[in-house]
Write a protein that holds these residues in place. Structure first.
Motif, PDB file in Angstrom:
ATOM      1  N   GLU A 118     -12.960   5.872  35.976  1.00 16.08           N
ATOM      2  CA  GLU A 118     -13.855   5.382  37.028  1.00 16.08           C
ATOM      3  C   GLU A 118     -14.112   6.459  38.072  1.00 16.08           C
ATOM      4  OE1 GLU A 118     -11.866   1.942  38.489  1.00 16.08           O
ATOM      5  OE2 GLU A 118     -12.481   0.656  36.809  1.00 16.08           O
ATOM      6  N   ALA A 119     -13.064   7.199  38.450  1.00 17.13           N
ATOM      7  CA  ALA A 119     -13.223   8.261  39.436  1.00 17.13           C
ATOM      8  C   ALA A 119     -14.156   9.355  38.925  1.00 17.13           C
ATOM      9  CB  ALA A 119     -11.854   8.855  39.796  1.00 17.13           C
ATOM     10  N   LEU A 120     -14.024   9.686  37.640  1.00 19.03           N
ATOM     11  CA  LEU A 120     -14.900  10.707  37.062  1.00 19.03           C
ATOM     12  C   LEU A 120     -16.346  10.226  37.022  1.00 19.03           C
ATOM     13  CD1 LEU A 120     -15.342  13.409  35.692  1.00 19.03           C
ATOM     14  CD2 LEU A 120     -14.679  12.368  33.511  1.00 19.03           C
ATOM     15  N   THR A 121     -16.547   8.955  36.706  1.00 19.34           N
ATOM     16  CA  THR A 121     -17.902   8.404  36.671  1.00 19.34           C
ATOM     17  C   THR A 121     -18.548   8.462  38.055  1.00 19.34           C
ATOM     18  OG1 THR A 121     -17.345   6.917  34.848  1.00 19.34           O
ATOM     19  CG2 THR A 121     -19.269   6.353  36.154  1.00 19.34           C
ATOM     20  N   VAL A 122     -17.795   8.058  39.092  1.00 22.81           N
ATOM     21  CA  VAL A 122     -18.321   8.076  40.455  1.00 22.81           C
ATOM     22  C   VAL A 122     -18.618   9.503  40.906  1.00 22.81           C
ATOM     23  CG1 VAL A 122     -17.759   7.599  42.867  1.00 22.81           C
ATOM     24  CG2 VAL A 122     -17.223   5.913  41.116  1.00 22.81           C
ATOM     25  N   CYS A 123     -17.678  10.413  40.640  1.00 22.47           N
ATOM     26  CA  CYS A 123     -17.855  11.807  41.044  1.00 22.47           C
ATOM     27  C   CYS A 123     -19.043  12.431  40.318  1.00 22.47           C
ATOM     28  CB  CYS A 123     -16.583  12.591  40.752  1.00 22.47           C
ATOM     29  SG  CYS A 123     -16.579  14.275  41.402  1.00 22.47           S
ATOM     30  N   ARG A 124     -19.192  12.103  39.055  1.00 22.07           N
ATOM     31  CA  ARG A 124     -20.321  12.625  38.257  1.00 22.07           C
ATOM     32  C   ARG A 124     -21.653  12.161  38.856  1.00 22.07           C
ATOM     33  NH1 ARG A 124     -20.988  11.162  31.818  1.00 22.07           N
ATOM     34  NH2 ARG A 124     -23.127  11.903  31.529  1.00 22.07           N
ATOM     35  N   ARG A 125     -21.726  10.891  39.236  1.00 29.17           N
ATOM     36  CA  ARG A 125     -22.956  10.374  39.841  1.00 29.17           C
ATOM     37  C   ARG A 125     -23.222  11.044  41.190  1.00 29.17           C
ATOM     38  NH1 ARG A 125     -21.853   3.934  38.733  1.00 29.17           N
ATOM     39  NH2 ARG A 125     -22.265   3.923  36.495  1.00 29.17           N
ATOM     40  N   ASP A 126     -22.153  11.236  41.973  1.00 32.54           N
ATOM     41  CA  ASP A 126     -22.312  11.878  43.281  1.00 32.54           C
ATOM     42  C   ASP A 126     -22.897  13.287  43.135  1.00 32.54           C
ATOM     43  OD1 ASP A 126     -21.320   9.664  44.502  1.00 32.54           O
ATOM     44  OD2 ASP A 126     -19.318  10.483  44.867  1.00 32.54           O
ATOM     45  N   VAL A 127     -22.346  14.051  42.203  1.00 29.23           N
ATOM     46  CA  VAL A 127     -22.815  15.429  42.007  1.00 29.23           C
ATOM     47  C   VAL A 127     -24.279  15.427  41.567  1.00 29.23           C
ATOM     48  CG1 VAL A 127     -22.532  17.513  40.620  1.00 29.23           C
ATOM     49  CG2 VAL A 127     -20.518  16.339  41.521  1.00 29.23           C
ATOM     50  N   ARG A 128     -24.619  14.513  40.662  1.00 30.35           N
ATOM     51  CA  ARG A 128     -26.005  14.433  40.188  1.00 30.35           C
ATOM     52  C   ARG A 128     -26.962  14.127  41.348  1.00 30.35           C
ATOM     53  NH1 ARG A 128     -28.801  16.707  36.687  1.00 30.35           N
ATOM     54  NH2 ARG A 128     -29.662  17.296  38.687  1.00 30.35           N
ATOM     55  N   LYS A 129     -26.584  13.165  42.207  1.00 34.15           N
ATOM     56  CA  LYS A 129     -27.431  12.795  43.336  1.00 34.15           C
ATOM     57  C   LYS A 129     -27.549  13.937  44.343  1.00 34.15           C
ATOM     58  CE  LYS A 129     -26.369   7.839  43.074  1.00 34.15           C
ATOM     59  NZ  LYS A 129     -25.676   6.720  43.759  1.00 34.15           N
ATOM     60  N   LEU A 130     -26.444  14.619  44.601  1.00 35.07           N
ATOM     61  CA  LEU A 130     -26.461  15.718  45.571  1.00 35.07           C
ATOM     62  C   LEU A 130     -27.357  16.861  45.094  1.00 35.07           C
ATOM     63  CD1 LEU A 130     -22.683  15.789  46.553  1.00 35.07           C
ATOM     64  CD2 LEU A 130     -24.588  15.240  48.077  1.00 35.07           C
ATOM     65  N   ILE A 131     -27.251  17.204  43.815  1.00 34.51           N
ATOM     66  CA  ILE A 131     -28.085  18.290  43.280  1.00 34.51           C
ATOM     67  C   ILE A 131     -29.557  17.899  43.345  1.00 34.51           C
ATOM     68  CG2 ILE A 131     -28.670  19.593  41.202  1.00 34.51           C
ATOM     69  CD1 ILE A 131     -25.729  19.475  40.406  1.00 34.51           C
ATOM     70  N   THR A 132     -29.866  16.660  42.965  1.00 35.41           N
ATOM     71  CA  THR A 132     -31.257  16.193  42.995  1.00 35.41           C
ATOM     72  C   THR A 132     -31.812  16.218  44.412  1.00 35.41           C
ATOM     73  OG1 THR A 132     -30.868  14.774  41.066  1.00 35.41           O
ATOM     74  CG2 THR A 132     -32.784  14.275  42.430  1.00 35.41           C
ATOM     75  N   ALA A 133     -31.011  15.725  45.371  1.00 37.14           N
ATOM     76  CA  ALA A 133     -31.463  15.706  46.764  1.00 37.14           C
ATOM     77  C   ALA A 133     -31.673  17.120  47.291  1.00 37.14           C
ATOM     78  CB  ALA A 133     -30.441  14.968  47.629  1.00 37.14           C
ATOM     79  N   ALA A 134     -30.771  18.023  46.937  1.00 37.71           N
ATOM     80  CA  ALA A 134     -30.891  19.404  47.419  1.00 37.71           C
ATOM     81  C   ALA A 134     -32.146  20.066  46.873  1.00 37.71           C
ATOM     82  CB  ALA A 134     -29.653  20.201  47.018  1.00 37.71           C
ATOM     83  N   VAL A 135     -32.438  19.833  45.598  1.00 38.56           N
ATOM     84  CA  VAL A 135     -33.631  20.438  44.995  1.00 38.56           C
ATOM     85  C   VAL A 135     -34.897  19.836  45.589  1.00 38.56           C
ATOM     86  CG1 VAL A 135     -34.917  20.688  42.837  1.00 38.56           C
ATOM     87  CG2 VAL A 135     -32.448  21.030  42.847  1.00 38.56           C
ATOM     88  N   GLU A 136     -34.908  18.480  45.748  1.00 40.56           N
ATOM     89  CA  GLU A 136     -36.098  17.817  46.267  1.00 40.56           C
ATOM     90  C   GLU A 136     -36.400  18.239  47.709  1.00 40.56           C
ATOM     91  OE1 GLU A 136     -35.461  13.675  45.794  1.00 40.56           O
ATOM     92  OE2 GLU A 136     -36.021  13.653  43.663  1.00 40.56           O
ATOM     93  N   GLU A 137     -35.343  18.476  48.498  1.00 33.63           N
ATOM     94  CA  GLU A 137     -35.544  18.822  49.901  1.00 33.63           C
ATOM     95  C   GLU A 137     -35.627  20.321  50.132  1.00 33.63           C
ATOM     96  OE1 GLU A 137     -32.741  16.847  52.375  1.00 33.63           O
ATOM     97  OE2 GLU A 137     -33.138  14.867  51.521  1.00 33.63           O
ATOM     98  N   GLY A 138     -35.583  21.080  49.048  1.00 35.45           N
ATOM     99  CA  GLY A 138     -35.759  22.530  49.159  1.00 35.45           C
ATOM    100  C   GLY A 138     -34.615  23.236  49.863  1.00 35.45           C
ATOM    101  N   ALA A 139     -33.410  22.711  49.739  1.00 40.15           N
ATOM    102  CA  ALA A 139     -32.265  23.370  50.376  1.00 40.15           C
ATOM    103  C   ALA A 139     -32.037  24.732  49.730  1.00 40.15           C
ATOM    104  CB  ALA A 139     -31.011  22.504  50.233  1.00 40.15           C
TER     105      ALA A 139
END
Length: 404
Positions: A170-191
């Motif tokens: 469960e921890a790996l699933t949550v962490c995996r989703r977090d990383v995916r969301k963070l990368i997507t947000a960073a790319v979309e916002e041009g960080a």
């Protein structure tokens, strides 16, 4: 019967030294010791992988236990059951004879039962004149009684390992989703940053997860995934802090008169000049913002924002601000641009502006740039939210009339 590597009578496999030691151990059962046979059976089921027995073997053991008349295993009442293969097959859900013998042998090899053979290899009980059993030949359940504590401990170990596995998964699933969301947000916002490289690391980590992972696989990959998440968060925090510092420096140097001033007159500063407002208002302390317009009016002008509120509804200013954050991310408005709007207009009015931008999203090329422009106009006293809301209300009313 001989033991060791010599073949025993009646075509059975030879008894191993481990089985001999197991039988000697059962002879050391303490007097008066008892154990609930079904509790022991549940422990065996829990620890079946550790014991090396299959589900069908457990079905055979279950059938054997049904032939023991009491719920409590006790040496004083005898521990030998003597059903025929036909009787066992019926209670083991119709298992075939050859399969039955194979699983009986597996139970013996696992040290869960012992054979107690008669002279002719048959299973039966010898009774006295009163009908009481003097001796019985068949399968001894003594190992279950002798190993009751050991089996309970094994079951607890298996349950603990299963819990550790579930928590790690469960921890790996949550962490995996977090990383995916963070990368997507960073790319979309041009960080700034090499996000393609970071995404490649993420994909490589995910590819290492086996189809049927063990606990060691999960804990190892989880540790690396958490390190990657921390690295991404640190990069984004450094960038956000840098943007906030630069924005605050500009605002403190050029727009001190608007810092955290949150009255209704900020939205229409021209009226202040006409009324001869004094500069002393610029240095009043921070207080709760006064709502420029009723929430109902904002929702009437901007009905689309309701779909992004908690649970698909907006019933308060807090709900509107939550929805505005979702819309901000969806429209690729950077956190710094939205923070500037909150500083210039107040959080409620900034949320109302985001609702207006959402209504006009199809006519705005860059929502982030548009919001920054409105924030700068507000700081210069050149922007008022009222006309924007009224224009949208008229547009929506006209659309409704045409639709009817």
């Amino acid at each position: 019967m001989q033991v060791g590597n010599v073949t025993t009578p009646f075509g059975r496999r030879p008894m191993s030294l481990a089985q001999v030691r197991g039988q000697m151990k059962t002879a050391e059962i303490k007097s008066g010791k008892t154990a609930d046979k079904w509790k022991v059976f549940r422990n065996v089921c829990e620890a079946r992988e550790m014991l090396g027995v299959q589900d069908r073997a457990l079905a055979v053991l279950d059938a054997l236990l049904t032939f023991y008349p009491d719920n409590e295993l006790s040496e004083e009442r005898g521990l030998v059951v003597f059903p025929s293969n036909d009787q066992l097959s019926v209670r083991a859900h119709g298992i075939a004879g050859t399969t039955l013998r194979r699983h009986l042998a597996a139970l013996v090899d696992a040290g869960l039962i012992h054979r107690k053979d008669s002279a002719n290899g048959k299973r039966y009980a010898r009774k006295d004149g009163s009908g009481a059993i003097e001796d019985a030949f068949g399968f001894s359940l003594a190992p279950l009684l002798a190993r009751a504590e050991e089996l309970a401990h094994a079951a607890q170990q298996v349950a603990a390992e299963r819990k550790r596995f579930r928590i790690a998964k469960e921890a790996l699933t949550v962490c995996r989703r977090d990383v995916r969301k963070l990368i997507t947000a960073a790319v979309e916002e041009g960080a700034p940053g090499d996000w393609s490289h970071i995404e490649a690391l993420f994909i490589a980590l995910v590819a290492r997860i086996p189809r049927s992972p063990m606990i060691l696989d999960l804990t190892s990959i989880l540790e690396e995934m958490e390190m990657l998440r921390e690295e991404i968060i640190n990069r984004l925090e450094i960038q956000e802090n840098s943007e906030n510092t630069d924005g605050n420096a500009v605002q403190n140097g050029c727009h001190k008169q608007n810092s955290k001033s949150e009255s209704i007159h900020e939205l229409e500063p021209s009226s202040e000049k006409e009324q001869g407002a004094k500069s002393s208002q610029d240095i009043r302390p921070t207080r709760e913002p006064i709502k420029a317009f009723p929430l109902a009016m904002v929702l009437q002008a901007c009905p689309e924002i309701v779909n992004y509120g908690p649970g698909g509804a907006v019933g308060s200013w807090r709900d509107l601000m939550s929805a505005a954050v979702v819309v901000r991310s969806m429209l690729a408005v950077s956190p710094s641009a939205y923070q500037d709007a909150c500083d210039a207009l107040g959080p409620e009015n900034a949320a109302a502006v985001m609702a207006c931008i959402l209504e006009r999203a199809g006519h705005i090329n860059s929502a982030g740039g548009y919001l920054r422009d409105l924030s700068r106009k507000a700081e210069r006293g050149e922007f008022s939210l009222g006309p924007m809301l009224m224009a949208l209300m008229r547009t929506n009313a006209g659309t409704a009339r045409r639709a009817s």
